[in-house]
Design a protein around this motif. Structure first.
Motif, PDB file in Angstrom:
ATOM      1  N   LYS A 177      -2.764   4.050  -8.180  1.00 49.44           N
ATOM      2  CA  LYS A 177      -2.223   5.253  -8.789  1.00 49.44           C
ATOM      3  C   LYS A 177      -1.030   5.711  -7.958  1.00 49.44           C
ATOM      4  N   GLY A 197       1.610   8.550  -7.855  1.00 49.99           N
ATOM      5  CA  GLY A 197       1.857   9.861  -8.442  1.00 49.99           C
ATOM      6  C   GLY A 197       0.810  10.147  -9.502  1.00 49.99           C
ATOM      7  N   ARG A 198       1.266  10.351 -10.730  1.00 54.27           N
ATOM      8  CA  ARG A 198       0.343  10.588 -11.835  1.00 54.27           C
ATOM      9  C   ARG A 198       0.096   9.337 -12.673  1.00 54.27           C
TER      10      ARG A 198
END
Length: 123
Positions: free
Chosen positions: A33, A35-36
């Protein structure tokens, strides 16, 4: 080696993106993952697919060679209780539940006679 986003990886694996996201969160699928966004490496996904398909083939091969294990042996009963009820436990339970504790049952009727003693309720 190529990186894929969630929708591209889901398309490659032919599953829904939400399903792939759950698998990635649980660690069942190699992903990172950033960041988002979830990032997948296509080579790792192909290796995962090959490992899963190889394990399914080996399981199928071992099932073909298995022998029948059916027997006429009796299986022991399971469940139940071996404890004997305590003689005074019925009255203890009845008291705890607020039930009548006398051994005699009372007679019950659906209608009671009128207080004046007549057979029908009208005079």
């Amino acid at each position: 080696m190529k990186t894929l986003d969630l929708t591209e990886a889901a398309s490659l694996l032919k599953i829904h993106p939400k399903t792939l996201q759950r698998l990635a969160q649980s660690g069942a699928v190699p992903a990172c993952k950033v960041g988002r966004a979830w990032v997948f490496i296509d080579d790792l996904l192909f290796q995962l697919l090959m490992a899963k398909s190889a394990s399914r083939v080996s399981v199928a091969d071992s099932q073909e060679k298995s022998t029948c294990r059916s027997t006429d042996a009796k299986t022991p009963p399971c469940g139940g209780s071996n404890s004997r009820p305590f003689a005074g436990s019925r009255s203890l339970y009845s008291k705890a539940l607020g039930l009548p504790t006398s051994g005699r049952r009372s007679k019950s009727t659906t209608s009671s006679p009128p207080p004046d003693g007549s057979k029908n309720g009208s005079e």
